[in-house]
Write a protein that holds these residues in place. Sequence first.
Motif, PDB file in Angstrom:
ATOM      1  N   MET A 286       0.642  -1.245  -0.140  1.00 41.18           N
ATOM      2  CA  MET A 286       0.075   0.227   0.148  1.00 41.18           C
ATOM      3  C   MET A 286       0.691   1.202   0.172  1.00 41.18           C
ATOM      4  O   MET A 286       0.441   2.377  -0.354  1.00 41.18           O
ATOM      5  N   LEU A 287       2.135   1.185   0.306  1.00 37.82           N
ATOM      6  CA  LEU A 287       3.139   2.369   0.446  1.00 37.82           C
ATOM      7  C   LEU A 287       3.826   2.524  -1.026  1.00 37.82           C
ATOM      8  O   LEU A 287       4.457   3.547  -1.027  1.00 37.82           O
TER       9      LEU A 287
ATOM     10  N   PRO B  85       3.038   3.061  -4.126  1.00 37.35           N
ATOM     11  CA  PRO B  85       2.886   4.173  -4.979  1.00 37.35           C
ATOM     12  C   PRO B  85       3.651   5.191  -4.659  1.00 37.35           C
ATOM     13  O   PRO B  85       4.075   5.830  -5.557  1.00 37.35           O
ATOM     14  N   PHE B  86       4.063   5.529  -3.292  1.00 37.32           N
ATOM     15  CA  PHE B  86       5.000   6.551  -3.069  1.00 37.32           C
ATOM     16  C   PHE B  86       6.574   6.479  -3.615  1.00 37.32           C
ATOM     17  O   PHE B  86       7.164   7.286  -4.028  1.00 37.32           O
ATOM     18  N   LEU B  87       6.703   5.162  -4.074  1.00 36.72           N
ATOM     19  CA  LEU B  87       8.190   4.777  -4.512  1.00 36.72           C
ATOM     20  C   LEU B  87       7.995   4.646  -6.137  1.00 36.72           C
ATOM     21  O   LEU B  87       8.970   5.097  -6.614  1.00 36.72           O
ATOM     22  N   VAL B  88       7.010   4.071  -6.514  1.00 39.78           N
ATOM     23  CA  VAL B  88       7.161   3.957  -8.149  1.00 39.78           C
ATOM     24  C   VAL B  88       6.282   5.139  -8.698  1.00 39.78           C
ATOM     25  O   VAL B  88       6.441   5.066 -10.071  1.00 39.78           O
ATOM     26  N   ILE B  89       5.005   5.359  -8.242  1.00 33.99           N
ATOM     27  CA  ILE B  89       4.122   6.206  -8.952  1.00 33.99           C
ATOM     28  C   ILE B  89       4.171   7.618  -8.633  1.00 33.99           C
ATOM     29  O   ILE B  89       4.539   8.313  -9.655  1.00 33.99           O
ATOM     30  N   LEU B  90       4.845   8.033  -7.564  1.00 36.66           N
ATOM     31  CA  LEU B  90       5.074   9.504  -7.311  1.00 36.66           C
ATOM     32  C   LEU B  90       6.491   9.904  -8.053  1.00 36.66           C
ATOM     33  O   LEU B  90       6.043  11.009  -8.538  1.00 36.66           O
TER      34      LEU B  90
ATOM     35  N   ALA C  11      -7.685   4.879   4.618  1.00 37.44           N
ATOM     36  CA  ALA C  11      -7.501   6.102   5.176  1.00 37.44           C
ATOM     37  C   ALA C  11      -6.522   6.712   3.855  1.00 37.44           C
ATOM     38  O   ALA C  11      -6.498   7.890   3.790  1.00 37.44           O
ATOM     39  N   LEU C  12      -5.764   5.772   3.366  1.00 40.47           N
ATOM     40  CA  LEU C  12      -5.079   6.517   2.252  1.00 40.47           C
ATOM     41  C   LEU C  12      -5.948   6.858   1.037  1.00 40.47           C
ATOM     42  O   LEU C  12      -5.756   8.083   0.278  1.00 40.47           O
TER      43      LEU C  12
END
Lengths: 78, 571
Positions: free
Chosen positions: B294-295, B297-302, B565-566
């Motif tokens: 779930m985290l 996205p911050f490494l690969v999408i951001l 929450a995300l």
Amino acid sequence: MGLDIRLPIGLMFGLIGLILTVYGVTAPAASQALGHNVNLVWGLCILAFGTVMLASWKLFPTKPRQQASHDDSEPSRH
Amino acid sequence: MHIDLSTIDYSILAIYFVFVLGIGWVLKRHTKTSSDFFLSGRSIPAWVAGLAFLSANLGAQEVIGMGASGAKYGIATSHFYWIGAVPAMVFVGIFMMPFYYGSKARSVPEFLKLRFDEKTRAFNAITFAVMTIVSSGVSMYAMGKLLEVLLGWDFDLSIWVSAAIILGYIYLGGLTSAIYNEVLQFFLIVLGFVPLTYLGLQDAGGWSGLKERLAEVATQSGFSSGAWSHSWQYMGSAHANPMGVEVFGLAMGLGFVLSFGYWCTDFLVVQRAMAADSMSSARRTPLIAAFPKMLFPFLVILPGMIAIALTVHSGQTGFHLPLKPDGSYDYDLTIPLMLQHYLPSGLLGLGLCALMASFMSGMAGNVTAFNTVWTYDIYQSYIAPKKSDNHYLWMGRMATIGGLVMSVAAAYLAQQFNNIMDVLQLVFAFVNAPLFATFLLGMFWKRTTGHGAFWGLLSGTLAATIHHGITAPIGAQTLLKGGWLHSPIHLYPSEMAQNFWTAIFAWTTCFVLTIVISLATRRQKSDEDLEGLVFWCTKRQVEGGVAWWKRPAVLGVVVLAMTLALNILFF
């Protein structure tokens, strides 16, 4: 299963972290990105991660598996 | 244009490869039976299986593709994680793993045989085996191509060397080797990409600076200013967001059919959980994987979002995406170019290492799934039954060689005829989408029969083919995109929307027909036969002796609450 994975993880990242840290110290000019010495800072973080893995491998070895340790695999009544 | 690597970058790459092969070499001593080779002797602790479960899917298509989608569609790409993968992972851990692990099936096709019959298993085994080879070949091709463009390395050499390294460690240590390397790869990707995201975000002026720039991106493309930085707000209509999908297609197509279909039935990931050391660990495997998932996205999408933001409104370092000859942005180079732009020698080596690790694990995951399905479900079942265990261990190693040679061939085929690969991948998407209906009915409705499952599955695949043949995305140039059976009777706003709806049609057809045919055919298996295979015929698990925070239901609720929450945070 013979090899505890924390050992290779700890060794590999410890080594990579060490290399980056040393490079960051010896070649600070070549290690810059947006005003940070990233090789030094991140090298230290990776070194710390590797050390934690090695310490956990040393301090908390996996218990040898007992044959009947399948904690909840025994189906019981409804 | 080529990235120049220095000695320090090469030494980091060299250390990684030494460890990869070293792990295989050490594990060789412990790989004595076919169960060791194909199932890791069912001895992997939950956290290791969990990280491997996540990593096996984290191939290069994921890393490169998600970065590209982040630039193209913005934060809505996170739907692949927050409505797609994570809920599916919770479902497979809580509801399906008891049957997969409890049945003692050694593969997903074998589970189909236990639950249904031989023909359903054969169908799944053969399509799955072909699919793994194609995926691994495509991954190999993509890697060869990228290393050629990025580093100027020789395409042939990259392919053969990577195949030889993967062969080395799987031949020696089997599934355990692959799993251990997937865990290494997980940490490499996290440690290699965190500085990239951090530096990119700083360059874009933090989250608020990024949001301002993304508003420019959105208005320039003709959308409302928040279309790149809100995941749900613009999903009401397919024309209000860059993905071109609306909320029902998204929730049902991506969230339900495609994600549950992949995470719950694809042997590539399920194999990792089957290797866990106990039922409790097997159930926790996907749940543990869901936390980092779930985290991600911050490494690969951001980074993709940062890249497009800086391209439209440049930052202090002047990063921008390159253009393709036709004038559109070359999105696929997003992540590699950011690595080159932001990371100095040293961290650059680490970043490239992470990228290569993801390519190799993607291939290795496919190869281990292939050699298992080939040996147990095809070779042992139809070609050479009742041989010694040593013989099957030998066959597994030979299948590893064979699988890799075929992957290399597939990589060259992809190089020659790019379209053939697209067609094959499309066909497999048709096969996979309805499979989840078969499993859902098989595990939760004891009346489902083998005939129902087989013919339902086949009809679902056919429905997908027909739907794809008579619809097309707007602006499609080639028949490959659809409309090859009939001039399109419906145009979708995007290829993604068409994919989601193809999946929905396939799933629904399979679901309905499996029920109808099951009711029309005689039940072959009694309640006793179905013990451990069907929910209503299996005694409920009692979570004795496991700490409360290790219980699947507790973990599942925590995972879902965090994901909710995300979703709200980035609504």
